[in-house]
Motif scaffolding. Structure first.
Motif, PDB file in Angstrom:
ATOM      1  N   LEU A 165      19.735 123.900  21.465  1.00 50.47           N
ATOM      2  CA  LEU A 165      20.454 123.212  20.391  1.00 50.47           C
ATOM      3  C   LEU A 165      21.815 123.863  20.152  1.00 50.47           C
ATOM      4  N   ALA A 166      21.858 125.187  20.201  1.00 48.05           N
ATOM      5  CA  ALA A 166      23.131 125.904  20.039  1.00 48.05           C
ATOM      6  C   ALA A 166      24.104 125.535  21.153  1.00 48.05           C
ATOM      7  N   PHE A 167      23.587 125.372  22.369  1.00 50.58           N
ATOM      8  CA  PHE A 167      24.454 124.989  23.485  1.00 50.58           C
ATOM      9  C   PHE A 167      25.018 123.577  23.306  1.00 50.58           C
ATOM     10  N   TRP A 168      24.233 122.693  22.686  1.00 55.07           N
ATOM     11  CA  TRP A 168      24.764 121.357  22.376  1.00 55.07           C
ATOM     12  C   TRP A 168      25.940 121.455  21.405  1.00 55.07           C
ATOM     13  N   PHE A 169      25.818 122.302  20.389  1.00 61.91           N
ATOM     14  CA  PHE A 169      26.925 122.503  19.449  1.00 61.91           C
ATOM     15  C   PHE A 169      28.140 123.079  20.163  1.00 61.91           C
ATOM     16  N   TYR A 170      27.901 123.982  21.105  1.00 61.16           N
ATOM     17  CA  TYR A 170      29.005 124.552  21.886  1.00 61.16           C
ATOM     18  C   TYR A 170      29.669 123.473  22.735  1.00 61.16           C
ATOM     19  N   CYS A 171      28.860 122.569  23.275  1.00 60.56           N
ATOM     20  CA  CYS A 171      29.405 121.460  24.063  1.00 60.56           C
ATOM     21  C   CYS A 171      30.313 120.582  23.194  1.00 60.56           C
ATOM     22  N   PHE A 172      29.883 120.305  21.958  1.00 61.74           N
ATOM     23  CA  PHE A 172      30.718 119.528  21.027  1.00 61.74           C
ATOM     24  C   PHE A 172      31.998 120.283  20.696  1.00 61.74           C
ATOM     25  N   TRP A 173      31.886 121.614  20.598  1.00 60.71           N
ATOM     26  CA  TRP A 173      33.070 122.438  20.331  1.00 60.71           C
ATOM     27  C   TRP A 173      34.058 122.335  21.493  1.00 60.71           C
ATOM     28  N   LEU A 174      33.547 122.313  22.720  1.00 59.22           N
ATOM     29  CA  LEU A 174      34.402 122.159  23.898  1.00 59.22           C
ATOM     30  C   LEU A 174      35.133 120.815  23.858  1.00 59.22           C
ATOM     31  N   MET A 175      34.405 119.757  23.498  1.00 53.28           N
ATOM     32  CA  MET A 175      35.037 118.438  23.414  1.00 53.28           C
ATOM     33  C   MET A 175      36.081 118.393  22.309  1.00 53.28           C
ATOM     34  N   LYS A 176      35.767 119.000  21.174  1.00 50.64           N
ATOM     35  CA  LYS A 176      36.705 119.020  20.044  1.00 50.64           C
ATOM     36  C   LYS A 176      37.992 119.738  20.405  1.00 50.64           C
ATOM     37  N   ASN A 177      37.861 120.805  21.217  1.00 50.68           N
ATOM     38  CA  ASN A 177      39.049 121.581  21.604  1.00 50.68           C
ATOM     39  C   ASN A 177      39.702 121.057  22.883  1.00 50.68           C
ATOM     40  N   LYS A 178      39.239 119.879  23.327  1.00 52.22           N
ATOM     41  CA  LYS A 178      39.845 119.171  24.464  1.00 52.22           C
ATOM     42  C   LYS A 178      39.933 120.052  25.704  1.00 52.22           C
ATOM     43  N   GLU A 179      38.790 120.684  26.022  1.00 47.90           N
ATOM     44  CA  GLU A 179      38.712 121.481  27.238  1.00 47.90           C
ATOM     45  C   GLU A 179      38.731 120.562  28.459  1.00 47.90           C
ATOM     46  N   LYS A 180      38.854 121.140  29.644  1.00 48.75           N
ATOM     47  CA  LYS A 180      38.922 120.349  30.866  1.00 48.75           C
ATOM     48  C   LYS A 180      37.718 119.422  30.976  1.00 48.75           C
ATOM     49  N   LYS A 181      37.985 118.188  31.391  1.00 45.82           N
ATOM     50  CA  LYS A 181      36.909 117.196  31.489  1.00 45.82           C
ATOM     51  C   LYS A 181      35.801 117.661  32.434  1.00 45.82           C
ATOM     52  N   ILE A 295      25.152 130.610  18.875  1.00 43.22           N
ATOM     53  CA  ILE A 295      23.729 130.924  19.068  1.00 43.22           C
ATOM     54  C   ILE A 295      23.193 131.665  17.846  1.00 43.22           C
ATOM     55  N   THR A 296      23.949 132.660  17.370  1.00 44.02           N
ATOM     56  CA  THR A 296      23.519 133.447  16.215  1.00 44.02           C
ATOM     57  C   THR A 296      23.242 132.549  15.017  1.00 44.02           C
ATOM     58  N   PHE A 297      24.185 131.674  14.710  1.00 44.10           N
ATOM     59  CA  PHE A 297      24.063 130.839  13.517  1.00 44.10           C
ATOM     60  C   PHE A 297      22.960 129.789  13.672  1.00 44.10           C
ATOM     61  N   VAL A 298      22.992 129.036  14.764  1.00 44.67           N
ATOM     62  CA  VAL A 298      22.042 127.934  14.958  1.00 44.67           C
ATOM     63  C   VAL A 298      20.617 128.463  15.085  1.00 44.67           C
ATOM     64  N   TYR A 299      20.432 129.527  15.854  1.00 41.42           N
ATOM     65  CA  TYR A 299      19.087 130.087  16.047  1.00 41.42           C
ATOM     66  C   TYR A 299      18.518 130.583  14.726  1.00 41.42           C
ATOM     67  N   THR A 300      19.333 131.293  13.945  1.00 41.02           N
ATOM     68  CA  THR A 300      18.872 131.837  12.665  1.00 41.02           C
ATOM     69  C   THR A 300      18.439 130.729  11.713  1.00 41.02           C
ATOM     70  N   ILE A 301      19.296 129.720  11.536  1.00 38.66           N
ATOM     71  CA  ILE A 301      18.986 128.621  10.615  1.00 38.66           C
ATOM     72  C   ILE A 301      17.764 127.841  11.100  1.00 38.66           C
ATOM     73  N   SER A 302      17.657 127.650  12.400  1.00 38.96           N
ATOM     74  CA  SER A 302      16.545 126.873  12.958  1.00 38.96           C
ATOM     75  C   SER A 302      15.212 127.583  12.744  1.00 38.96           C
ATOM     76  N   VAL A 303      15.168 128.898  13.016  1.00 38.91           N
ATOM     77  CA  VAL A 303      13.920 129.642  12.834  1.00 38.91           C
ATOM     78  C   VAL A 303      13.549 129.698  11.354  1.00 38.91           C
ATOM     79  N   LEU A 304      14.534 129.917  10.487  1.00 40.71           N
ATOM     80  CA  LEU A 304      14.280 129.945   9.050  1.00 40.71           C
ATOM     81  C   LEU A 304      13.704 128.605   8.581  1.00 40.71           C
ATOM     82  N   THR A 305      14.285 127.503   9.036  1.00 41.86           N
ATOM     83  CA  THR A 305      13.818 126.167   8.656  1.00 41.86           C
ATOM     84  C   THR A 305      12.406 125.915   9.167  1.00 41.86           C
TER      85      THR A 305
END
Length: 458
Positions: A165-181, A295-305
Motif C-alpha cells: 500500500l505504501a508503494f502505491w502511495f509512492y507511485c502516486f507521488w511519482l505521478m504527481k511530481n511528473k517523473e519519467k513515464k 513506508i514509515t507513515f503508511v505502515y504505522t497507520i495501517s497496523v494501528l488501524t
C-alpha cells in the motif's frame, strides 16, 4: 570503511551469541506456532501465520534435527547475507551496518520470529526500487524480481500488504511530481503484478481455510479500554526512535510516566530532524528517503488501524518494526549526504549496540542448560497432543539493585515464569505438541501440563 567492517564483525558475533544467554533462548509463544507449522510440513494445517518463515525453518531443521538450532542458523545466515550483499553491491554499506545497531534489526534477528525474514526481504525490495529509480536497472529487470519479493513479503507476514500500500502511495507521488513515464509505468506494472500474486495467495488461503489472513482464528478485538489505546499511541510515537524501545508491561503510573516521557523526547527529536531537513533540503539527492518515509507513515497507520478490528499485539517495537527500520534507514541516508564526519554517529551507534546487548541480557541465563534438563523428560510424553501451562499462578521475580545506591526493586519477567519457560522449551523440543492458550481439551490424557515436568527452578 575499515571501522564499519570491524563493527559488522561484532554485529555477527553479538547477534549469534545473544539468545544463548536468555532463559527462553529468544523463543516466544509465536515462535512455538512457527515451529508447530514447520513440523507439520508438507501438510499445511493453519493460516494463522503465512508459510514462508516456517518453511525455511523446516529446511534448516532437516540439517540439524533441532528447531532451536534451525532458527539460530537461519537468523545468522540472514544477518550475514544482508551485510555481504550490502558490501558487495556497495548499497549503503555504512548505513546498513549502523542499522544493525538499532532496536528493530536487533529484535528481528535475535529471536525466532518471522520479522527476521520479513525485514531482509524488505531490504532487497528497497534495493531494487533504488536501482530502478537511479536508472541502474531497466523496467524489465525491475518488474519481475520486485513483484516476486512483494509476494514473498506477504507470504512471510500478512502486514506486507501495508508495504505494498505504501508503494502505491509512492507511485502516486511519482505521478504527481511528473517523473519519467517509463519509470511510472514500470512501477505501476510492478505493483499490478504484485497484487495479482498476493490476491492469488490470499484466495488460496480462503479456499483452504475459509479466511484470508487467519482472522477467524485470531478473532476480533475485545473491549477497547482507554489504557490500551494510550499504550498503543505511545507505541506509535516510539516509531521514530532508532535505539530505545523500552515498554514495560506494567500499567502502573511509574511505567506509563516513563513511556510518556520517552514519547515526548521522541517527538522532540523528530521535530528537530524535520526542521534540520527543511533547512538543508537542497543538499539531498534523489528521493529514496521519500519512499522510506512513506513506508514509515503508511505502515504505522495501517497496523494501528488493524488493531481496532483484530486481536493483535499492542503497538510495540515488534509490531512496528518495518516502519522503524524504514525511518532509521532514511535518517542515516540523509545524514551521510550532508556530513563527511561520522565519528559521533559511529560512537553513538556502537554505544547503543552495547546498550541493547546488555539490556537484553537483564534476564541473564543459559538456555541450553534448561533445554538439556527437559529434553529427556519430554521424550517420555511423545503421545501427548497438546501442551498447557498450568503453573501461571507461580510467579517469579528478579531482584535488581540500582547502580550507585542501596535501592533495590523486583521485576517480573514474563519469559522467566516457570510455566512459561517450560512451555517454551517443551514446544521447542517437540513442536508437534501444540500449545494451548486455554485448557479446553476434554480428554485430559492428551494434554501435557507443565507441572508434569521438572526444572531445578521448581
Amino acid at each position: 570503511m575499515y571501522k564499519y567492517k570491524v563493527l559488522a564483525f561484532f554485529v555477527v558475533l553479538f547477534y549469534f551469541a545473544q539468545s544463548f544467554f536468555l532463559s527462553y533462548g529468544g523463543i516466544s509463544a509465536d515462535s512455538l506456532s512457527y515451529f508447530g507449522i514447520a513440523s507439520d510440513f508438507p501438510i499445511w494445517k493453519t493460516n494463522l501465520f503465512p508459510p514462508l518463515y516456517p518453511l525455511l525453518l523446516r529446511f534448516c531443521y532437516f540439517w540439524v534435527d533441532d528447531y532451536f538450532w534451525a532458527y539460530k542458523i537461519l537468523s545468522i545466515l540472514l544477518v550475514i547475507i544482508l551485510l555481504v550483499f550490502s558490501y558487495v553491491k556497495q548499497f549503503y554499506f555504512k548505513e546498513t551496518v549502523l542499522l544493525f545497531t538499532g532496536k528493530s534489526l536487533f529484535m528481528a534477528l535475535n529471536g525466532a520470529n518471522s520479522e527476521s525474514l520479513f525485514v531482509v526481504i524488505l531490504y532487497f525490495q528497497l534495493y531494487f526500487i533504488h536501482q530502478f529509480r537511479v536508472n541502474k536497472i531497466s523496467s524489465k529487470t525491475f518488474i519481475l524480481p520486485s513483484s516476486l519479493l512483494m509476494v514473498l513479503l506477504v507470504t512471510t507476514r500478512y502486514s506486507g500488504v501495508f508495504v505494498g500500500l505504501a508503494f502505491w502511495f509512492y507511485c502516486f507521488w511519482l505521478m504527481k511530481n511528473k517523473e519519467k513515464k517509463e519509470q511510472v509505468k514500470g512501477f505501476f506494472y510492478f505493483l499490478t503484478l504484485s497484487f495479482i500474486g498476493i490476491g492469488l495467495y490470499l484466495a488460496l488461503n480462503y479456499y483452504q481455510f475459509g479466511s484470508f489472513t487467519g482472522e477467524k482464528i485470531r478473532g476480533s478485538r475485545g473491549e477497547l479500554f482507554t489504557i490500551y489505546l494510550l499504550r498503543d499511541l505511545l507505541g506509535v510515537s516510539n516509531v521514530v526512535d532508532p535505539f530505545i524501545g523500552i515498554k514495560p508491561s506494567s500499567n502502573s503510573w511509574a511505567s506509563l510516566g516513563f513511556q510518556l516521557l520517552l514519547s515526548v523526547v521522541d517527538i522532540f527529536l523528530v521535530t528537530k530532524f524535520i526542521q534540520w531537513y527543511k533547512r538543508n533540503r537542497t543538499v539531498f539527492q534523489g528521493d529514496f528517503h521519500i519512499v522510506l518515509w512513506i513506508i514509515t507513515f503508511v505502515y504505522t497507520i495501517s497496523v494501528l488501524t488493524t488493531g481496532f478490528f483484530q486481536q493483535i499485539e499492542e503497538m510495540n517495537v515488534r509490531m512496528l518494526m518495518a516502519a522503524n527500520f524504514a525511518f532509521f534507514f532514511s535518517v542515516l541516508i540523509v545524514y551521510f549526504q550532508k556530513y563527511n564526519n561520522d565519528r559521533k554517529l559511529f560512537a553513538l551507534s556502537s554505544f547503543f549496540l552495547l546498550f541493547l546487548m546488555i539490556y537484553s541480557l537483564k534476564d541473564f541465563d543459559w538456555f541450553l542448560g534448561y533445554k538439556k534438563q527437559l529434553s529427556p523428560q519430554t521424550k517420555t510424553f511423545v503421545q501427548k497432543k497438546y501442551l498447557y501451562n498450568n503453573q501461571k499462578n507461580i510467579l517469579t521475580t528478579t531482584l535488581y539493585r540500582v547502580l550507585f545506591t542501596q535501592k533495590t526493586f523486583r521485576y517480573q519477567h514474563t519469559n522467566r515464569q516457570i510455566g512459561e519457560l517450560k512451555q517454551t522449551i517443551i514446544g521447542t523440543i517437540n513442536p508437534k505438541i501444540k500449545w494451548l492458550k486455554y485448557d479446553t481439551v476434554q480428554d485430559k490424557s492428551q494434554v501435557l501440563y507443565t507441572s508434569q515436568v521438572r526444572l531445578h527452578l521448581d
